[in-house]
Write a protein that holds these residues in place. Structure first.
Motif, PDB file in Angstrom:
ATOM      1  N   ARG A  26     -12.063   5.768  -4.592  1.00 43.34           N
ATOM      2  CA  ARG A  26     -11.357   4.757  -5.394  1.00 43.34           C
ATOM      3  C   ARG A  26     -11.927   4.650  -6.804  1.00 43.34           C
ATOM      4  O   ARG A  26     -11.184   4.588  -7.788  1.00 43.34           O
ATOM      5  N   GLU A  27     -13.266   4.622  -6.916  1.00 48.48           N
ATOM      6  CA  GLU A  27     -13.922   4.446  -8.221  1.00 48.48           C
ATOM      7  C   GLU A  27     -14.182   5.778  -8.907  1.00 48.48           C
ATOM      8  O   GLU A  27     -14.138   5.876 -10.127  1.00 48.48           O
ATOM      9  N   SER A  29      -5.407   7.611  -4.064  1.00 50.66           N
ATOM     10  CA  SER A  29      -6.515   7.058  -3.282  1.00 50.66           C
ATOM     11  C   SER A  29      -6.026   5.800  -2.584  1.00 50.66           C
ATOM     12  O   SER A  29      -5.342   4.974  -3.179  1.00 50.66           O
ATOM     13  N   CYS A  30      -6.376   5.661  -1.305  1.00 54.54           N
ATOM     14  CA  CYS A  30      -5.905   4.474  -0.584  1.00 54.54           C
ATOM     15  C   CYS A  30      -6.685   3.241  -1.006  1.00 54.54           C
ATOM     16  O   CYS A  30      -6.274   2.118  -0.738  1.00 54.54           O
ATOM     17  N   GLY A  31      -7.850   3.444  -1.644  1.00 52.48           N
ATOM     18  CA  GLY A  31      -8.636   2.315  -2.130  1.00 52.48           C
ATOM     19  C   GLY A  31      -9.699   1.831  -1.172  1.00 52.48           C
ATOM     20  O   GLY A  31     -10.424   0.897  -1.479  1.00 52.48           O
ATOM     21  N   LYS A  32      -9.818   2.473  -0.001  1.00 54.30           N
ATOM     22  CA  LYS A  32     -10.771   1.945   0.982  1.00 54.30           C
ATOM     23  C   LYS A  32     -12.220   2.217   0.605  1.00 54.30           C
ATOM     24  O   LYS A  32     -13.062   1.325   0.661  1.00 54.30           O
ATOM     25  N   CYS A  33     -12.548   3.459   0.253  1.00 55.61           N
ATOM     26  CA  CYS A  33     -13.967   3.763   0.037  1.00 55.61           C
ATOM     27  C   CYS A  33     -14.296   3.916  -1.452  1.00 55.61           C
ATOM     28  O   CYS A  33     -13.461   4.336  -2.254  1.00 55.61           O
ATOM     29  N   THR A  34     -15.519   3.575  -1.784  1.00 61.08           N
ATOM     30  CA  THR A  34     -15.946   3.507  -3.182  1.00 61.08           C
ATOM     31  C   THR A  34     -15.894   4.860  -3.914  1.00 61.08           C
ATOM     32  O   THR A  34     -15.375   4.924  -5.029  1.00 61.08           O
ATOM     33  N   PRO A  35     -16.403   5.964  -3.330  1.00 56.15           N
ATOM     34  CA  PRO A  35     -16.430   7.203  -4.121  1.00 56.15           C
ATOM     35  C   PRO A  35     -15.046   7.656  -4.570  1.00 56.15           C
ATOM     36  O   PRO A  35     -14.864   8.068  -5.721  1.00 56.15           O
ATOM     37  N   SER A  55       0.798  -1.227   0.000  1.00 56.82           N
ATOM     38  CA  SER A  55       0.000   0.000   0.000  1.00 56.82           C
ATOM     39  C   SER A  55       0.829   1.274   0.000  1.00 56.82           C
ATOM     40  O   SER A  55       0.296   2.349   0.229  1.00 56.82           O
ATOM     41  N   LYS A  73      -2.177  -1.468   7.423  1.00 62.19           N
ATOM     42  CA  LYS A  73      -2.396  -0.879   6.107  1.00 62.19           C
ATOM     43  C   LYS A  73      -2.751   0.598   6.287  1.00 62.19           C
ATOM     44  O   LYS A  73      -3.609   0.935   7.116  1.00 62.19           O
ATOM     45  N   SER A  95     -16.912  10.738   0.062  1.00 65.29           N
ATOM     46  CA  SER A  95     -15.671  10.045   0.403  1.00 65.29           C
ATOM     47  C   SER A  95     -15.462  10.027   1.911  1.00 65.29           C
ATOM     48  O   SER A  95     -15.943  10.884   2.636  1.00 65.29           O
ATOM     49  N   LEU A  96     -14.685   9.019   2.341  1.00 65.11           N
ATOM     50  CA  LEU A  96     -14.484   8.803   3.769  1.00 65.11           C
ATOM     51  C   LEU A  96     -13.579   9.852   4.408  1.00 65.11           C
ATOM     52  O   LEU A  96     -13.850  10.339   5.496  1.00 65.11           O
ATOM     53  N   LEU A 140     -12.513   5.414  10.762  1.00 64.75           N
ATOM     54  CA  LEU A 140     -13.748   6.178  10.936  1.00 64.75           C
ATOM     55  C   LEU A 140     -13.622   7.047  12.172  1.00 64.75           C
ATOM     56  O   LEU A 140     -12.956   6.682  13.138  1.00 64.75           O
TER      57      LEU A 140
END
Lengths: 208, 469
Positions: free
Chosen positions: B416-417, B408-414, B37, B254, B445-446, B259
């Motif tokens: 990462r995608e 993007s760390c890739g954790k949350c959908t908005p 990561s 990682k 996003s988170l 949260l």
């Protein structure tokens, strides 16, 4: 002792647990793909958006008691939930049903909510891992909600799988880029039970 | 340990990661998810190659990997652009304007002695009276953060964030290379007030010169701190500027955001109440206790006292570090720096990948906490990249969109995608789809990385719509 209350869509609800818990307890339907009652909040899928005191928040990670008034169906909340679901929908390749006990959750959620705009195809990966005797892992159905990994790490304390890589290279990965067979997986099935898509599929039909 | 292995062999093999997991008695999958990561940890042997920095400031100044050369992400020598792709000590020459913070290192320890003459609560009152705000970019009042941790009535952890992973920002490297003693005095003061059970100074893995300078200063001033801090080097990643991600990295997990709640001051490093302060913030404590809070407040504004270190680079005549009072208009920085390299200044990226572009008509806006412009620009950590008549604004906006997608760390959908799709739509001139994409990335996003990511694109579209149609 009086329990604090939160106003959800105009009705007073006891404010215990997360805002998402309170919304669901009030009988209001809200998408939630990474929430798992057996696990600590993950907050990765971002589909449980609501408008809380005028701000859009992911309701799973906000304590209900920290909020006064919630609107679950404002135009903005509905539109943004649809936009996140559209990004999620693009990750699920059309395919057969099946999967674990919750395997239909993601698809049903996407079908039940208005998904705005064009849906692009983008899959996490194409690999299929059939090395475990009891289940298989199909990367192209994975939405990276991290429920399987959290179940493996935080519920079972096994850590056979993890989330490797970052950005669009993020993957659910056993061991150090190994297969399930070559990892320390004990075939407990917690990951399959937690998966909201058909990425993790039991191999055998359970007979009574 | 991952960092040590990278230093030893140049890369991380699968066997090495498995061995580290065994040494640390952690599951292989957890070591693997952490090791894969970080942008600076190669997972295959590096080829002998010439590295060319492709950070925005270097690209604007003509950097382009030629045959046999490999482009790297920003190497943070933006004041030297186009820079060779390796770390070097920050040159004194590039401190272009110094104020109290960048004045030559003090010879005595007057600030620390003053702090030590006060009980913890009295010293905390001095910090509160000074109005010092965090210089990492969020400008949260330092005393309130400290009070939040101390109110837990448990041992606390102190983390100094020197990860500095933002292209175009080099102020923490400059402080550690050139004013290490002032930083050390600030750190000693923070350790006096917080009495932390654990103290970590976390540095960017590429900032070897800054680390060497800090370690030399620590070795030469043993006894000024209650105990030596743990100095750690990371594996890169812009998202480590987010404090819960940094905490995960220090724990060996990682590097992804946690949260909130719980907030770090309630439950941070290994569950301990944790204060995370930036290198520049900690260094300011030296000034607060040397001159007293009243003197500190004489610079800057009532709401945001003190100075800000501005890292200025790109197409500007005198790139480097400028120490300016909080509240200084952006345009005044450019005047002090001699203006454009060629032609005129046509735009400035203020606040880096989490900020936004401004045209000259907006250069009156002051460097203050909070949004500088609703489309994205923020004072942030003080990074400003200048574009002149030779620069391509569209290419710069695309570079920022690509950076945020890659980081993007890739954790949350908005994030990462969504953020890669922002880049794709921008590149394809599909402006119609961008409004909603930018909104969903920014709102859903988170963590701050995703929430701030739309700024450069939104601001460029707002001020120069014709370039993107």
């Amino acid at each position: 002792m009086t329990l604090p209350a939160v106003l959800i869509d105009g009705a007073g609800v006891v404010a215990s647990g997360s805002l998402l818990d309170a919304v669901l307890a009030a009988g209001i339907d809200l998408p939630h793909l990474c929430k798992d009652d057996n696990l600590p909040p993950i907050g990765a899928c971002r589909t449980c958006l609501v408008e809380a005191d005028g701000r859009i928040v992911a309701s799973c990670s906000v304590p209900a008691a920290s909020v006064k008034e919630v609107n679950t169906s404002s135009e903005r909340a509905i539109r943004l939930r649809g936009a996140v679901l559209a990004l999620t929908a693009a990750m699920i390749a059309p395919g057969p049903g099946g999967g674990g006990p919750l395997g239909g959750t993601a698809r049903a959620t996407i079908e039940a909510h208005p998904v705005a705009g064009a849906v692009f195809a983008r899959s996490t990966g194409e690999s299929v891992d059939t090395t475990n005797p009891f289940f298989s892992f199909h990367e192209e159905e994975c939405i990276l909600c991290a429920r399987c990994v959290t179940a493996c790490q935080a519920l079972q304390h096994i850590s056979a799988i993890g989330m490797s890589g970052r950005a669009r290279e993020t993957r659910v990965t056993p061991g150090a880029g190994a297969t399930f067979r070559d990892s320390i997986c004990t075939s407990c099935g917690s990951c399959v039970a937690a998966c909201p898509t058909t990425a993790l599929r039991p191999k055998m039909e359970l007979s009574p | 340990m991952l960092h040590a292995e990278r230093e030893r062999s140049g890369w991380l093999s699968r066997d090495a990661i498995v061995a580290i997991a065994a040494d640390c008695r952690i599951p292989i999958a957890e070591a693997w998810e952490a090791a894969t990561s970080y942008p600076d940890f190669p997972l295959s042997p590096p080829l002998p190659e010439t590295r060319v920095c492709t950070g925005l400031s270097c690209v604007l100044n003509g950097a382009q990997p030629g045959p046999g050369e490999v482009g790297t992400s920003c190497q943070f020598r933006c004041a030297d652009a186009p820079s060779p792709g390796e770390d070097a000590a920050f040159p004194e020459l590039h401190i272009r304007r110094s104020g109290p913070l960048l004045a030559p290192d003090p010879v005595d320890w007057a600030g620390l002695e003053h702090a030590r003459s006060l009980a913890g609560a009295e010293a905390l009152r001095v910090v509160a009276d000074s109005g010092l705000r965090g210089r990492g970019g969020a400008y949260f009042p330092v005393a309130r953060k400290w009070e939040g941790a101390l109110a837990q009535e448990r041992p606390v952890a102190l983390i100094v964030n020197g990860e500095e992973g933002e292209p175009g920002v080099f102020k923490d490297r400059a402080i550690l290379c050139r004013r290490p003693k002032r930083f050390l005095e600030g750190l000693a003061i923070a350790m006096h007030v917080l009495a932390p059970a654990v103290t970590v100074v976390f540095l960017n893995g590429e900032a070897a010169a800054a680390r060497a300078s800090l370690e030399a200063c620590l070795a030469g001033n043993e006894g000024m701190l209650p105990y030596p801090p743990l100095v750690m080097s990371g594996g890169g990643g812009y998202v480590l500027g987010e404090e819960t991600t940094l905490i995960n990295a220090i724990e060996g997990r990682k590097p992804v955001p946690r949260l909130r709640p719980p907030y770090p001051v309630e439950s941070g490093l290994f569950g301990i109440p944790t204060v995370v302060n930036n290198v520049e913030t900690v260094t300011n404590l030296s000034l607060v206790f040397r001159g007293g809070p009243e003197l500190f407040r004489e610079t800057g504004t009532a709401d945001a006292p003190g100075t800000k270190l501005v890292s200025l680079s790109g197409r500007i005549r005198h790139p480097g570090l400028y120490e300016l009072p909080m509240g200084t208009p952006v345009g005044a920085v450019f005047a002090a720096a001699g203006g454009a390299l060629e032609g005129e200044i046509v735009a400035a990226l203020v606040g880096g990948p989490s900020g936004g572009f401004l045209p000259p008509s907006e250069f009156h806006r002051p460097l203050l906490p909070g949004p500088m412009h609703p489309t994205g620009a923020v004072a942030g950590s003080g990074g400003i990249v200048v574009l002149d008549s030779t620069s391509d604004i569209r290419a710069a906006a695309l570079a920022m969109a690509a950076f945020n997608a890659d980081e993007s760390c890739g954790k949350c959908t908005p994030c990462r995608e969504g953020s890669p799709r922002v880049h794709e739509s921008l590149a394809a001139r599909d402006v119609a789809s961008l409004d909603e994409l930018l909104e969903v990335v920014g709102v859903a996003s988170l963590c701050g990385l995703g929430q701030m990511a739309p700024g450069p694109v939104r601001s460029a579209l707002h001020f120069w719509p014709e370039l993107f149609a």
